[in-house]
Design a protein around this motif. Structure first.
Motif, mmCIF file in Angstrom:
data_model
loop_
_atom_site.group_PDB
_atom_site.id
_atom_site.type_symbol
_atom_site.label_atom_id
_atom_site.label_comp_id
_atom_site.label_asym_id
_atom_site.label_seq_id
_atom_site.Cartn_x
_atom_site.Cartn_y
_atom_site.Cartn_z
ATOM 1 N N GLU A 146 6.986 -65.083 -46.526
ATOM 2 C CA GLU A 146 5.537 -65.117 -46.314
ATOM 3 C C GLU A 146 4.876 -63.894 -46.933
ATOM 4 O O GLU A 146 3.835 -63.999 -47.582
ATOM 5 C CB GLU A 146 5.210 -65.213 -44.822
ATOM 6 N N SER A 165 3.168 -62.996 -39.907
ATOM 7 C CA SER A 165 4.231 -63.370 -38.974
ATOM 8 C C SER A 165 3.974 -64.756 -38.375
ATOM 9 O O SER A 165 4.878 -65.597 -38.304
ATOM 10 C CB SER A 165 4.340 -62.322 -37.867
ATOM 11 N N ARG A 166 2.742 -65.006 -37.973
ATOM 12 C CA ARG A 166 2.386 -66.327 -37.428
ATOM 13 C C ARG A 166 2.596 -67.423 -38.472
ATOM 14 O O ARG A 166 3.139 -68.490 -38.184
ATOM 15 C CB ARG A 166 0.930 -66.344 -36.947
ATOM 16 N N GLN A 167 2.132 -67.164 -39.679
ATOM 17 C CA GLN A 167 2.244 -68.165 -40.746
ATOM 18 C C GLN A 167 3.695 -68.424 -41.120
ATOM 19 O O GLN A 167 4.065 -69.561 -41.414
ATOM 20 C CB GLN A 167 1.423 -67.743 -41.967
ATOM 21 N N ALA A 168 4.529 -67.402 -41.104
ATOM 22 C CA ALA A 168 5.950 -67.597 -41.397
ATOM 23 C C ALA A 168 6.559 -68.558 -40.376
ATOM 24 O O ALA A 168 7.302 -69.475 -40.739
ATOM 25 C CB ALA A 168 6.681 -66.259 -41.390
ATOM 26 N N SER A 169 6.214 -68.377 -39.113
ATOM 27 C CA SER A 169 6.711 -69.278 -38.062
ATOM 28 C C SER A 169 6.182 -70.693 -38.267
ATOM 29 O O SER A 169 6.941 -71.666 -38.170
ATOM 30 C CB SER A 169 6.302 -68.779 -36.682
ATOM 31 N N GLU A 170 4.885 -70.806 -38.558
ATOM 32 C CA GLU A 170 4.272 -72.127 -38.768
ATOM 33 C C GLU A 170 4.905 -72.863 -39.948
ATOM 34 O O GLU A 170 5.094 -74.076 -39.910
ATOM 35 C CB GLU A 170 2.768 -71.982 -38.999
ATOM 36 N N HIS A 171 5.208 -72.124 -41.019
ATOM 37 C CA HIS A 171 5.770 -72.734 -42.234
ATOM 38 C C HIS A 171 7.292 -72.812 -42.187
ATOM 39 O O HIS A 171 7.906 -73.286 -43.149
ATOM 40 C CB HIS A 171 5.318 -71.968 -43.477
ATOM 41 N N GLN A 172 7.867 -72.292 -41.111
ATOM 42 C CA GLN A 172 9.314 -72.300 -40.909
ATOM 43 C C GLN A 172 10.081 -71.656 -42.053
ATOM 44 O O GLN A 172 11.041 -72.223 -42.596
ATOM 45 C CB GLN A 172 9.800 -73.726 -40.647
ATOM 46 N N HIS A 173 9.607 -70.481 -42.440
ATOM 47 C CA HIS A 173 10.375 -69.681 -43.385
ATOM 48 C C HIS A 173 10.359 -68.221 -42.937
ATOM 49 O O HIS A 173 9.721 -67.882 -41.948
ATOM 50 C CB HIS A 173 9.908 -69.864 -44.833
ATOM 51 N N SER A 174 11.046 -67.383 -43.654
ATOM 52 C CA SER A 174 11.221 -65.993 -43.221
ATOM 53 C C SER A 174 9.931 -65.192 -43.396
ATOM 54 O O SER A 174 9.097 -65.508 -44.253
ATOM 55 C CB SER A 174 12.339 -65.329 -44.020
#
Length: 145
Positions: A105, A92-101
């Motif tokens: 991720e 979830s954190r990485q999805a936000s960081e990478h700006q994708h769903s």
């Protein structure tokens, strides 16, 4: 995401990768979705890194010796590939960081884990680039990227 989505992804990816291990073209793996605390414990126990990570893969075929006949049970049973463990918190954190769903991720992490189960590794920059390209191919083939 439901179990059907996961099965669809893995079935599609295995068809695309065509590992040619199973004489009956049947494979099995375990997918565990967990939290940072559990994946940190597993990472510390099995990799000596006492920190959370996004995905762990434990391949069942690591000790399979090349050029030996496949086990007899592979004639009737699925080939057990191993276990993939994904931290939903880290994903979830990485999805936000990478700006994708979050779905993208999770697909990225699952495809990475699957490649590890099939023997892919990334000990250097060149092999990492090849593995990342293969992940892109897998996700693109499912219209996830």
């Amino acid at each position: 995401m439901g179990e059907q989505t996961w099965q669809q992804w893995f079935n599609h990816w295995l068809t695309q990768l065509d590992p040619a291990l199973s004489p009956i073209d049947a494979y099995s793996l375990c997918l565990r979705l967990t939290d940072d605390a559990e994946i940190q414990q597993l990472n510390a126990t099995y990799r000596s890194y006492n920190q959370p990570t996004d995905v762990l893969a434990f391949a069942a075929l690591e000790n399979l010796v090349a050029d030996t006949p496949p086990p007899v049970q592979w004639q009737t049973d699925p080939v057990e590939l191993g276990d993939i463990i994904i931290s939903l918190e880290t994903a979830s954190r990485q999805a936000s960081e990478h700006q994708h769903s979050p779905e993208q991720e999770l697909a990225w992490l699952a495809s990475h884990g699957l490649l590890h189960l099939l023997g892919w590794d990334h000990p250097d920059a060149a092999s990492l680039e090849q593995m990342l390209q293969q992940q892109d191919n897998l996700l693109t083939s499912m219209n996830i990227l």
